[in-house]
Design a protein around this motif. Structure first.
Motif, PDB file in Angstrom:
ATOM      1  N   PRO A  45       0.708  -1.220   0.035  1.00 32.47           N
ATOM      2  CA  PRO A  45      -0.001   0.079  -0.120  1.00 32.47           C
ATOM      3  C   PRO A  45       0.787   1.231   0.168  1.00 32.47           C
ATOM      4  CG  PRO A  45      -0.908  -1.679   1.658  1.00 32.47           C
ATOM      5  CD  PRO A  45       0.438  -2.109   1.088  1.00 32.47           C
ATOM      6  N   GLY A  46       1.943   1.268   0.773  1.00 31.45           N
ATOM      7  CA  GLY A  46       2.688   2.554   0.864  1.00 31.45           C
ATOM      8  C   GLY A  46       3.641   2.902  -0.363  1.00 31.45           C
ATOM      9  N   SER A  47       3.474   2.043  -1.560  1.00 33.70           N
ATOM     10  CA  SER A  47       4.186   2.398  -2.730  1.00 33.70           C
ATOM     11  C   SER A  47       3.594   3.036  -3.868  1.00 33.70           C
ATOM     12  CB  SER A  47       4.534   0.922  -3.306  1.00 33.70           C
ATOM     13  OG  SER A  47       3.329   0.093  -3.852  1.00 33.70           O
ATOM     14  N   VAL A  48       2.245   3.140  -3.338  1.00 31.98           N
ATOM     15  CA  VAL A  48       1.185   4.086  -4.253  1.00 31.98           C
ATOM     16  C   VAL A  48       1.003   5.412  -3.534  1.00 31.98           C
ATOM     17  CG1 VAL A  48      -0.798   4.249  -5.664  1.00 31.98           C
ATOM     18  CG2 VAL A  48       0.224   1.826  -5.232  1.00 31.98           C
ATOM     19  N   LEU A  49       1.534   6.442  -3.941  1.00 28.30           N
ATOM     20  CA  LEU A  49       1.279   7.572  -3.476  1.00 28.30           C
ATOM     21  C   LEU A  49      -0.158   8.205  -4.182  1.00 28.30           C
ATOM     22  CD1 LEU A  49       1.721  10.396  -1.702  1.00 28.30           C
ATOM     23  CD2 LEU A  49       3.131  11.152  -3.375  1.00 28.30           C
ATOM     24  N   MET A  50      -1.213   8.465  -3.340  1.00 27.61           N
ATOM     25  CA  MET A  50      -2.535   8.516  -3.579  1.00 27.61           C
ATOM     26  C   MET A  50      -2.734  10.241  -3.095  1.00 27.61           C
ATOM     27  SD  MET A  50      -4.185   5.806  -4.384  1.00 27.61           S
ATOM     28  CE  MET A  50      -5.891   5.866  -4.231  1.00 27.61           C
ATOM     29  N   GLY A  51      -3.689  10.862  -3.962  1.00 25.60           N
ATOM     30  CA  GLY A  51      -3.912  12.152  -3.783  1.00 25.60           C
ATOM     31  C   GLY A  51      -5.171  12.396  -3.759  1.00 25.60           C
ATOM     32  N   GLY A  52      -5.668  13.669  -3.165  1.00 33.85           N
ATOM     33  CA  GLY A  52      -6.927  13.992  -2.907  1.00 33.85           C
ATOM     34  C   GLY A  52      -7.084  15.215  -2.246  1.00 33.85           C
ATOM     35  N   GLY A  53      -8.292  15.554  -1.671  1.00 31.89           N
ATOM     36  CA  GLY A  53      -8.529  16.829  -1.071  1.00 31.89           C
ATOM     37  C   GLY A  53      -7.880  17.029   0.416  1.00 31.89           C
ATOM     38  N   ALA A  54      -8.511  17.672   1.266  1.00 34.42           N
ATOM     39  CA  ALA A  54      -7.670  17.972   2.583  1.00 34.42           C
ATOM     40  C   ALA A  54      -7.536  16.547   3.372  1.00 34.42           C
ATOM     41  CB  ALA A  54      -8.680  18.942   3.284  1.00 34.42           C
ATOM     42  N   HIS A  55      -6.821  16.527   4.327  1.00 35.97           N
ATOM     43  CA  HIS A  55      -6.517  15.426   5.251  1.00 35.97           C
ATOM     44  C   HIS A  55      -7.849  15.353   6.212  1.00 35.97           C
ATOM     45  CE1 HIS A  55      -2.431  14.002   4.696  1.00 35.97           C
ATOM     46  NE2 HIS A  55      -2.083  15.526   4.581  1.00 35.97           N
ATOM     47  N   GLY A  56      -8.467  13.994   6.039  1.00 33.72           N
ATOM     48  CA  GLY A  56      -9.644  13.983   6.805  1.00 33.72           C
ATOM     49  C   GLY A  56     -10.915  14.248   6.110  1.00 33.72           C
ATOM     50  N   GLY A  57     -10.908  14.485   4.832  1.00 34.92           N
ATOM     51  CA  GLY A  57     -11.900  15.080   4.084  1.00 34.92           C
ATOM     52  C   GLY A  57     -12.344  13.749   3.366  1.00 34.92           C
ATOM     53  N   ALA A  58     -13.507  13.931   2.424  1.00 35.01           N
ATOM     54  CA  ALA A  58     -14.081  12.652   1.653  1.00 35.01           C
ATOM     55  C   ALA A  58     -13.222  12.019   0.929  1.00 35.01           C
ATOM     56  CB  ALA A  58     -15.469  13.240   0.786  1.00 35.01           C
ATOM     57  N   ASP A  59     -12.291  12.552   0.360  1.00 32.28           N
ATOM     58  CA  ASP A  59     -11.364  11.731  -0.797  1.00 32.28           C
ATOM     59  C   ASP A  59     -10.221  10.954   0.333  1.00 32.28           C
ATOM     60  OD1 ASP A  59     -12.289  13.289  -2.669  1.00 32.28           O
ATOM     61  OD2 ASP A  59     -10.823  14.812  -2.649  1.00 32.28           O
ATOM     62  N   HIS A  60      -9.864  11.475   1.567  1.00 34.34           N
ATOM     63  CA  HIS A  60      -8.852  10.773   2.420  1.00 34.34           C
ATOM     64  C   HIS A  60      -9.831   9.494   2.766  1.00 34.34           C
ATOM     65  CE1 HIS A  60      -5.838  11.165   5.469  1.00 34.34           C
ATOM     66  NE2 HIS A  60      -5.403  10.213   4.853  1.00 34.34           N
ATOM     67  N   VAL A  61     -11.086   9.746   3.401  1.00 42.54           N
ATOM     68  CA  VAL A  61     -11.852   8.639   3.786  1.00 42.54           C
ATOM     69  C   VAL A  61     -11.850   7.458   2.592  1.00 42.54           C
ATOM     70  CG1 VAL A  61     -14.090   8.009   4.639  1.00 42.54           C
ATOM     71  CG2 VAL A  61     -13.089  10.080   5.585  1.00 42.54           C
ATOM     72  N   LEU A  62     -12.097   8.084   1.444  1.00 39.55           N
ATOM     73  CA  LEU A  62     -12.254   6.939   0.396  1.00 39.55           C
ATOM     74  C   LEU A  62     -11.194   6.174   0.078  1.00 39.55           C
ATOM     75  CD1 LEU A  62     -13.997   5.643  -1.691  1.00 39.55           C
ATOM     76  CD2 LEU A  62     -13.665   7.463  -3.407  1.00 39.55           C
ATOM     77  N   CYS A  63      -9.841   6.787   0.000  1.00 39.14           N
ATOM     78  CA  CYS A  63      -8.776   6.132  -0.279  1.00 39.14           C
ATOM     79  C   CYS A  63      -8.225   4.972   1.136  1.00 39.14           C
ATOM     80  CB  CYS A  63      -7.442   7.225  -0.137  1.00 39.14           C
ATOM     81  SG  CYS A  63      -7.367   8.111  -1.704  1.00 39.14           S
ATOM     82  N   GLY A  64      -8.790   5.460   2.267  1.00 40.61           N
ATOM     83  CA  GLY A  64      -8.866   4.453   3.254  1.00 40.61           C
ATOM     84  C   GLY A  64      -9.631   3.405   3.159  1.00 40.61           C
ATOM     85  N   LEU A  65     -10.908   3.418   2.840  1.00 40.64           N
ATOM     86  CA  LEU A  65     -11.863   2.561   2.575  1.00 40.64           C
ATOM     87  C   LEU A  65     -11.588   1.587   1.563  1.00 40.64           C
ATOM     88  CD1 LEU A  65     -15.222   4.760   2.922  1.00 40.64           C
ATOM     89  CD2 LEU A  65     -14.222   2.937   4.688  1.00 40.64           C
TER      90      LEU A  65
END
Length: 308
Positions: free
Chosen positions: A135-155
């Motif tokens: 998982p750590g080999s793929v840098l994922m980008g999105g909106g603010a830390h803790g926002g909807a994009d971050h939540v979706l990346c974790g899910l």
């Protein structure tokens, strides 16, 4: 994702239309829409558009938008207030809802998983394989830390059986930050709203790997996450909560205002203009859905290293 949770993403609209009639009597006090500043996303835009519809339809004597910090103390202060006209704007990252009473989910924006056009990630299967392997080999980008994009990346990582604690995430809160990072290869993949990225996908600037909706979308030629083997549906949703301390009749009146907005032609036009999906849901179904949704968001944000 259990079948009931899946169905609740599309529930509510038919029932709302069936019960649609005359607008409720106007709220006898000004309506105050309280926006928690820490949630991220488009909270203020949602609140301002809701205010306009409420005002235009005469559902309240007046309507204003205010902000709060969004921390536990601010939410507690809101919950302990007894003002008949205060509503709290809720979204994917607002997980501290103790003392509030769920009223309605109003709308949301589906997300798209993206990759640079020149990336080795040609489809979602490629991204899934990389995340499962490391998982750590793929840098994922999105909106603010803790926002909807971050939540979706974790899910997404959890849905693939990967360790969400190892997800490497870069936040780009500014409007075009993620697009720039994808174009110059600073991130391997990203997550963003369909409305914002559909024009860039059509122009061939970035590649769509999957969408987070329960069914395919006309705006983006990409499979759903469900089709791609991840039992996950997710939206950058917005809903409204009241204080639990309100009397039941005051709470019911606020719910009538939510229903009046949700069933209006003005709200439908607003959602179309912004590319929002009408995800209206209220009553016990919304209570159940919010409890499950808040729990999974809280759990994944904890996995991602954000204190809740």
């Amino acid at each position: 994702m259990r079948r009931r949770e899946f169905l609740l993403w599309g529930a509510g609209l038919a029932a709302l239309a069936a019960g649609c009639g005359a607008d409720p009597r106007p709220l006898g006090v000004p309506l105050s829409l309280v926006v928690p500043a820490v949630v991220g996303g488009h909270d203020d835009l949602f609140a301002q558009e809701l205010r306009r519809v409420v005002t235009r339809r005469g559902l309240a004597r007046a309507a204003v938008v205010t902000t709060c910090d969004g921390d536990r103390t601010s939410i507690k202060d809101f919950a302990q207030g007894a003002s008949r006209g205060r509503l709290l704007v809720a979204g994917p990252a607002l997980v501290n809802t103790a003392g509030t009473a769920p009223l309605a989910r109003m709308a949301g924006e589906w997300s798209v998983v993206l990759a640079p056009m020149g990336s080795r990630l040609r489809d979602f299967d490629g991204l899934a394989a990389a995340l499962r392997k490391h998982p750590g080999s793929v840098l994922m980008g999105g909106g603010a830390h803790g926002g909807a994009d971050h939540v979706l990346c974790g899910l997404l990582a959890k849905g693939l059986g990967a360790d969400a604690r190892l997800v490497d995430y870069a936040a780009f809160p500014e409007k075009d930050g993620l697009l720039g990072a994808l174009l110059d290869g600073r991130v391997a993949a990203g997550v963003g709203g369909v409305a914002r990225f559909a024009p860039q996908i059509r122009a061939g600037r970035v590649r769509a790997l999957a969408v987070s909706s329960p069914e395919r979308l006309p705006e983006v030629d990409a499979p759903t996450l469900m089709e791609s083997g991840v039992r996950l549906v997710h939206a950058d949703w917005r809903g409204l909560l009241a204080s639990e301390s309100l009397r039941e009749d005051d709470r019911d009146h606020l719910l009538d205002v939510c229903r009046g907005v949700g069933a209006s032609a003005e709200w439908s036009a607003t959602c179309r203009r912004h590319g929002w999906a009408q995800l209206y849901l209220d009553g016990p179904d919304f209570d159940d859905w919010l409890r499950v949704e808040s729990t999974r968001a809280r759990d994944v944000l904890t996995d991602l290293g954000l204190k809740q």
